[in-house]
Design an enzyme around this catalytic site. Structure first.
Site, PDB file in Angstrom:
ATOM      1  N   GLU A  49      34.424 -28.592  10.216  1.00  0.00           N
ATOM      2  CA  GLU A  49      34.387 -28.214   8.736  1.00  0.00           C
ATOM      3  C   GLU A  49      34.584 -26.436   8.953  1.00  0.00           C
ATOM      4  O   GLU A  49      33.991 -25.787   9.916  1.00  0.00           O
ATOM      5  CB  GLU A  49      32.981 -28.289   8.206  1.00  0.00           C
ATOM      6  CG  GLU A  49      32.834 -29.856   8.158  1.00  0.00           C
ATOM      7  CD  GLU A  49      31.172 -30.051   7.716  1.00  0.00           C
ATOM      8  OE1 GLU A  49      30.331 -29.337   7.975  1.00  0.00           O
ATOM      9  OE2 GLU A  49      30.925 -31.057   7.121  1.00  0.00           O
ATOM     10  N   ARG A  75      21.532  -7.592   1.409  1.00  0.00           N
ATOM     11  CA  ARG A  75      22.266  -8.941   1.822  1.00  0.00           C
ATOM     12  C   ARG A  75      21.655 -10.215   1.322  1.00  0.00           C
ATOM     13  O   ARG A  75      20.409 -10.583   1.913  1.00  0.00           O
ATOM     14  CB  ARG A  75      22.750  -9.044   3.236  1.00  0.00           C
ATOM     15  CG  ARG A  75      23.915  -7.905   3.623  1.00  0.00           C
ATOM     16  CD  ARG A  75      24.738  -8.080   2.742  1.00  0.00           C
ATOM     17  NE  ARG A  75      25.877  -7.044   3.290  1.00  0.00           N
ATOM     18  CZ  ARG A  75      27.130  -7.213   2.756  1.00  0.00           C
ATOM     19  NH1 ARG A  75      27.510  -7.887   1.710  1.00  0.00           N
ATOM     20  NH2 ARG A  75      28.161  -6.391   3.440  1.00  0.00           N
ATOM     21  N   ALA A  87      32.437  -1.165   4.418  1.00  0.00           N
ATOM     22  CA  ALA A  87      33.265  -2.341   4.574  1.00  0.00           C
ATOM     23  C   ALA A  87      33.831  -2.877   3.358  1.00  0.00           C
ATOM     24  O   ALA A  87      33.198  -2.433   2.052  1.00  0.00           O
ATOM     25  CB  ALA A  87      32.516  -3.309   5.440  1.00  0.00           C
ATOM     26  N   GLU A 104      37.909   1.317   0.736  1.00  0.00           N
ATOM     27  CA  GLU A 104      36.648   1.051   0.533  1.00  0.00           C
ATOM     28  C   GLU A 104      35.627   2.270   1.156  1.00  0.00           C
ATOM     29  O   GLU A 104      34.576   2.669   0.556  1.00  0.00           O
ATOM     30  CB  GLU A 104      36.345  -0.141   1.626  1.00  0.00           C
ATOM     31  CG  GLU A 104      36.713  -1.548   1.299  1.00  0.00           C
ATOM     32  CD  GLU A 104      36.361  -2.027  -0.060  1.00  0.00           C
ATOM     33  OE1 GLU A 104      35.296  -1.611  -0.417  1.00  0.00           O
ATOM     34  OE2 GLU A 104      36.894  -2.856  -0.591  1.00  0.00           O
ATOM     35  N   GLU A 108      32.920   3.245  -1.613  1.00  0.00           N
ATOM     36  CA  GLU A 108      31.609   3.203  -1.056  1.00  0.00           C
ATOM     37  C   GLU A 108      30.689   4.497  -0.560  1.00  0.00           C
ATOM     38  O   GLU A 108      29.728   4.786  -0.855  1.00  0.00           O
ATOM     39  CB  GLU A 108      31.339   2.022   0.003  1.00  0.00           C
ATOM     40  CG  GLU A 108      31.563   0.559  -0.220  1.00  0.00           C
ATOM     41  CD  GLU A 108      31.291  -0.073   0.865  1.00  0.00           C
ATOM     42  OE1 GLU A 108      30.717   0.027   1.869  1.00  0.00           O
ATOM     43  OE2 GLU A 108      31.368  -1.584   0.651  1.00  0.00           O
ATOM     44  N   GLY A 127      33.089 -20.486  15.609  1.00  0.00           N
ATOM     45  CA  GLY A 127      32.749 -21.959  15.738  1.00  0.00           C
ATOM     46  C   GLY A 127      33.059 -22.775  14.206  1.00  0.00           C
ATOM     47  O   GLY A 127      33.146 -24.114  13.954  1.00  0.00           O
ATOM     48  N   GLU A 154      27.550  -1.928  -5.334  1.00  0.00           N
ATOM     49  CA  GLU A 154      27.735  -0.424  -4.864  1.00  0.00           C
ATOM     50  C   GLU A 154      26.676   0.169  -5.861  1.00  0.00           C
ATOM     51  O   GLU A 154      26.259   1.212  -5.451  1.00  0.00           O
ATOM     52  CB  GLU A 154      29.127  -0.214  -5.486  1.00  0.00           C
ATOM     53  CG  GLU A 154      29.983  -0.549  -4.375  1.00  0.00           C
ATOM     54  CD  GLU A 154      30.548  -1.884  -4.874  1.00  0.00           C
ATOM     55  OE1 GLU A 154      30.038  -2.503  -5.765  1.00  0.00           O
ATOM     56  OE2 GLU A 154      31.442  -2.658  -4.003  1.00  0.00           O
TER      57      GLU A 154
END
Length: 215
Positions: A49, A75, A87, A104, A108, A127, A154
């Site tokens: 996957e 986050r 970023a 960016e 930002e 992975g 932002e």
């Protein structure tokens, strides 16, 4: 020919992992999940996957006082705010990575930079995802106007400058856990100490993800 404990012959890195079948499980705004059937060294096949991603850039912007710009950003998957480098996604069709980084940094942090180079490329979790982040070093900083209308995220950003030594200490103490930020800070410190050289801003990006953008 050497064999493993299960009787499978070792191919010693020479097996070609061919894709036998592929299906889309989910396609969203910033990523897609596909499921592939892959030919394995033992002659069988296995399901893999894969999360496809635009890829991203991050910027270690360092001023004349050897301070690095960090942003404090919420986050949602971790449920807390993290210290990170400025970023953003490589989600503008045809935009060069350096141009994305410049945009960016302005959006930002309200900054432009005179000098750009490449610090490191980070395969965030190879992975299961093709996401790779290129971390740039930006110096010769100057102020520019922030955009009039900030986006949802932002509008909540906190922007601070930390001495590079302090930011590296934060990374090693687990106070900075964002992968590109940790790698970028350590790489910037190595360059500042004369232990390494940055790459050209135009350096080849071998593993830049392109599949999701091409959908």
């Amino acid at each position: 020919m050497e064999t493993t404990g299960s009787g499978v012959a070792r191919t010693n890195g020479e097996h070609e992992f061919t894709t036998l079948a592929s299906e889309d499980v989910y396609v969203g705004r910033i990523l897609a999940l596909r499921a592939d059937e892959v030919g394995m060294p033992g002659g069988g096949q296995a399901r893999r996957e894969v999360v496809e991603h635009y890829g991203a850039v991050a910027i270690a912007a360092i001023d004349e006082q050897d301070r690095v710009v960090l942003v404090h950003q919420y986050r949602y998957p971790l449920g807390r705010r993290l210290w990170e480098l400025p970023a953003g996604l490589m989600d503008v069709s045809g935009e060069h990575p350096v141009r994305t980084a410049q945009r960016e940094l302005a959006e930002e942090a309200g900054l432009a930079a005179e000098n750009w180079s490449v610090l490191v490329d980070i395969a965030t979790s190879p992975g299961f995802t093709d996401e790779v982040v290129r971390v740039f070093l930006a110096t010769g900083l100057s102020d520019v106007a922030l955009p009039d209308a900030a986006g949802d995220e932002e509008a909540d950003l906190v922007i601070e400058r930390f001495p590079l030594e302090e930011a590296v200490r934060m990374a090693l103490a687990g106070e900075v856990v964002n992968g590109p930020a940790v790698a970028g800070l350590l790489a910037a410190k190595a360059i500042r100490d004369g232990d390494a050289e940055p790459r050209s801003a135009e350096a080849e990006w071998r593993d830049r993800p392109l599949r999701f953008a091409a959908r």
